[in-house]
Structure formats: C-alpha cells, structure tokens
Write a protein that holds these residues in place. Sequence first.
Motif, PDB file in Angstrom:
ATOM      1  N   SER A   1       0.483  -1.423   0.055  1.00  0.00           N
ATOM      2  CA  SER A   1      -0.141  -0.306  -0.174  1.00  0.00           C
ATOM      3  C   SER A   1       0.860   1.041  -0.191  1.00  0.00           C
ATOM      4  O   SER A   1       1.669   1.240   0.724  1.00  0.00           O
ATOM      5  CB  SER A   1      -0.816  -0.193   1.409  1.00  0.00           C
ATOM      6  N   LEU A   2       0.602   2.372  -0.517  1.00  0.00           N
ATOM      7  CA  LEU A   2       0.674   3.310  -0.604  1.00  0.00           C
ATOM      8  C   LEU A   2      -0.285   4.324   0.469  1.00  0.00           C
ATOM      9  O   LEU A   2      -0.881   4.467   0.326  1.00  0.00           O
ATOM     10  CB  LEU A   2       0.772   4.640  -1.712  1.00  0.00           C
ATOM     11  N   LEU A   3       1.165   4.734   1.720  1.00  0.00           N
ATOM     12  CA  LEU A   3      -0.135   5.371   2.567  1.00  0.00           C
ATOM     13  C   LEU A   3       0.205   6.838   2.556  1.00  0.00           C
ATOM     14  O   LEU A   3       0.976   6.940   2.464  1.00  0.00           O
ATOM     15  CB  LEU A   3       0.211   4.388   4.036  1.00  0.00           C
ATOM     16  N   GLY A   4      -0.604   7.589   2.851  1.00  0.00           N
ATOM     17  CA  GLY A   4      -0.683   8.644   2.967  1.00  0.00           C
ATOM     18  C   GLY A   4      -0.367   8.859   4.676  1.00  0.00           C
ATOM     19  O   GLY A   4      -1.816   8.531   5.730  1.00  0.00           O
TER      20      GLY A   4
ATOM     21  N   ASN B   1       4.383  11.539   3.408  1.00  0.00           N
ATOM     22  CA  ASN B   1       3.204  12.504   4.451  1.00  0.00           C
ATOM     23  C   ASN B   1       2.695  13.388   3.621  1.00  0.00           C
ATOM     24  O   ASN B   1       3.699  14.365   2.555  1.00  0.00           O
ATOM     25  CB  ASN B   1       4.406  13.418   5.416  1.00  0.00           C
ATOM     26  N   LEU B   2       2.506  14.164   4.906  1.00  0.00           N
ATOM     27  CA  LEU B   2       1.481  14.731   3.994  1.00  0.00           C
ATOM     28  C   LEU B   2       2.328  16.373   3.613  1.00  0.00           C
ATOM     29  O   LEU B   2       2.082  17.285   3.030  1.00  0.00           O
ATOM     30  CB  LEU B   2      -0.030  16.198   5.115  1.00  0.00           C
TER      31      LEU B   2
ATOM     32  N   ASP C   1      -3.533   5.658  -1.481  1.00  0.00           N
ATOM     33  CA  ASP C   1      -3.991   4.407  -1.258  1.00  0.00           C
ATOM     34  C   ASP C   1      -5.816   4.571   0.226  1.00  0.00           C
ATOM     35  O   ASP C   1      -6.828   4.048   0.165  1.00  0.00           O
ATOM     36  CB  ASP C   1      -3.774   3.011  -0.459  1.00  0.00           C
ATOM     37  N   ILE C   2      -4.914   5.152   0.879  1.00  0.00           N
ATOM     38  CA  ILE C   2      -5.602   5.994   2.518  1.00  0.00           C
ATOM     39  C   ILE C   2      -4.578   6.673   2.756  1.00  0.00           C
ATOM     40  O   ILE C   2      -3.412   6.858   3.330  1.00  0.00           O
ATOM     41  CB  ILE C   2      -5.131   4.688   3.455  1.00  0.00           C
ATOM     42  N   GLN C   3      -5.605   7.642   3.217  1.00  0.00           N
ATOM     43  CA  GLN C   3      -5.052   9.462   3.595  1.00  0.00           C
ATOM     44  C   GLN C   3      -5.057   9.431   5.104  1.00  0.00           C
ATOM     45  O   GLN C   3      -6.734   9.862   5.217  1.00  0.00           O
ATOM     46  CB  GLN C   3      -5.065  11.062   2.847  1.00  0.00           C
ATOM     47  N   LEU C   4      -4.107   9.426   5.892  1.00  0.00           N
ATOM     48  CA  LEU C   4      -4.497   9.861   7.371  1.00  0.00           C
ATOM     49  C   LEU C   4      -4.621  11.229   7.320  1.00  0.00           C
ATOM     50  O   LEU C   4      -2.974  11.993   6.631  1.00  0.00           O
ATOM     51  CB  LEU C   4      -3.700   9.225   7.819  1.00  0.00           C
ATOM     52  N   LEU C   5      -5.585  10.996   7.985  1.00  0.00           N
ATOM     53  CA  LEU C   5      -5.685  13.185   8.182  1.00  0.00           C
ATOM     54  C   LEU C   5      -5.511  13.348   9.407  1.00  0.00           C
ATOM     55  O   LEU C   5      -6.673  12.669  10.567  1.00  0.00           O
ATOM     56  CB  LEU C   5      -6.360  14.147   7.489  1.00  0.00           C
ATOM     57  N   GLY C   6      -5.111  14.371  10.294  1.00  0.00           N
ATOM     58  CA  GLY C   6      -5.560  15.077  11.856  1.00  0.00           C
ATOM     59  C   GLY C   6      -6.661  16.164  11.366  1.00  0.00           C
ATOM     60  O   GLY C   6      -6.248  16.599   9.862  1.00  0.00           O
TER      61      GLY C   6
ATOM     62  N   LYS D   1      -7.298   6.849  -2.758  1.00  0.00           N
ATOM     63  CA  LYS D   1      -9.032   6.456  -2.897  1.00  0.00           C
ATOM     64  C   LYS D   1      -9.656   5.945  -1.267  1.00  0.00           C
ATOM     65  O   LYS D   1     -10.506   6.454  -1.568  1.00  0.00           O
ATOM     66  CB  LYS D   1      -8.595   5.414  -2.595  1.00  0.00           C
ATOM     67  N   LYS D   2      -9.151   6.392  -0.761  1.00  0.00           N
ATOM     68  CA  LYS D   2     -10.086   6.422   1.194  1.00  0.00           C
ATOM     69  C   LYS D   2      -8.975   7.456   1.879  1.00  0.00           C
ATOM     70  O   LYS D   2      -8.242   8.198   2.287  1.00  0.00           O
ATOM     71  CB  LYS D   2      -9.391   5.220   1.253  1.00  0.00           C
ATOM     72  N   ILE D   3      -9.668   8.433   2.607  1.00  0.00           N
ATOM     73  CA  ILE D   3      -9.521   9.084   3.903  1.00  0.00           C
ATOM     74  C   ILE D   3      -9.554   8.574   5.763  1.00  0.00           C
ATOM     75  O   ILE D   3     -10.680   8.763   6.014  1.00  0.00           O
ATOM     76  CB  ILE D   3     -10.140  10.479   3.817  1.00  0.00           C
TER      77      ILE D   3
END
Length: 246
Positions: free
Chosen positions: A30-33, A65-66, A127-132, A191-193
């Motif tokens: 996966s490509l993780l954000g 990273n963001l 694939d999935i971007q993690l956000l605060g 693709k997903k947040i």
Amino acid sequence: MRIYCTEDYEAMSRKAAAIMAAQVLAKPDSLLGLATGSTPVGLYRDLAAGCAAGDLDFSQVRTVNLDEYAGLDGTHDQSYRYFMNKNLFDHINIDKANTNVPDGKAADPEAECRRYEALVARLGPIDIQLLGLGRNGHIGFNEPADVFVGPTHVVELTQSTIDANARFFASADEVPKRALTMGVGTIMGAKKILLVVSGADKAQAVKAAFAGPIDPHVPASILQLHPDVVLVGDKAALAALMEVRA
Ligand code: GLP
C-alpha cells in the motif's frame, strides 16, 4: 461518510490503527498517506505494536507524508521527518527509502513542491490518507483561505496554527512561518481518507467541516465531496457534530 465515535483517545487510536492495519493486510505494498500532530501518535504506537507482535509487515509499504515546515531539516526535533522516524518508522520494518516527506530545507521550496506533487502522482494513487484536523479546520497545512489550492504548495501559516504548534517549540518565535503541504487536490486524490480527531477543542472544527457549507475558510469541508471518508473521533471531539446530526 462512516463515523466511528469512541469513548476516548485510546479507543480512537485503536480503531484508527485497525483501519490502517486492515489496509496493509489487504495490500502489503500500500501507499499510505501519513500525518503528524499529536492526534496520530497513539495510532502509530498501536501499529508499531502490531508489527512487533508479528501481525503487521511493513516491508513493502510505501509512504508519503502530508507536509513539512519550511526551513527545518530532517534532523531538527520539530521537523515532521524527525517526528515520523521517532513515532513510527524507527519502530516498524519499513524501508526508510520508501518513506517520503517534503524537504523543508530545499533551496527552492516551490520546485520542491512540484517535485513532491509529481512523486505522489508517480507512486499513487494513495490507498489511504490519514489526516488530523487543525483547530481552524486545516488539513495538512491547508490553512483557511479564499480559495482551495489543489497541488502541493508553499503556505504561510496562520497565527492560530503558529500559536497551536508553539507548544512543541521553545517559544512561538521559533515556529516556522511557512510550510510545504500537499494541496486539497493531492489529498482528495487518495482512494480513502481516514480523519482522526480527539478532544473538545476540535468539536467546533469537526462540526464546521461536516455540517457546514463547503468553504475554503474551513479547508476540511472539501472532504464532504470525497466518496470514501472514515471519521474516527472520541466523543468529546464529535459532540457538536453528533448534536446537529441527531
Ligand atoms: C499540524 C499539522 C496537521 C495536524 C494539525 C493538528 O498543524 N500540520 O497535519 O492535523 O496540526 O494537530 P494535533 O493533532 O496536534 O491537534
């Protein structure tokens, strides 16, 4: 949008870590954000524990990273590269060559933003971007503004963000005034947040983002247009949103 409301920060961290873990299990390369800030620290700790237990394998995972502060290099203890190494990468079996953070020390920050945008496009889609979430509704370092900015760009930080982040520096004067950040277009291309929020001081920003108009003065409100958003928050952070949705 799927919303998980948890009792407290620890439960929020476990839930969000489970979602990230499911992604890695389903797609090992996966490509993780990834994101920084205090909110994801618990989820990173839980992912590291999953790796130590032999349940998670990051050997093929790639990350972007963001954002990063302009002017700080990766060895500065408040740089986001340093944060990621300390909170996650040093504790999992990831190849650091597969981890990417914008270069805050780049001589030409605008050129670095173009390089980073092209890198995300080449590695992506995320694939999935993690956000605060910033207290003023920012995501990454996309600050409230009159327009949404699509690609990775250089941003002037608002006083509210400088004040909020001053707790990590010796004084507010030491907080960098500029940053490099994925734009809302880069983020929306994921693709997903997975948005994580904790604490009562985020409640108004959460409500404005998801129960108000889509407005660049509340950058996270753009997420209303994304087809696959998971919001994981503790009940203090979700209280005001839940009230208007009830
Ligand atoms: C920083 C980061 C954001 C983060 C936000 C909230 O400014 N650039 O990515 O989401 O602050 O941080 P915290 O989780 O510490 O409240």
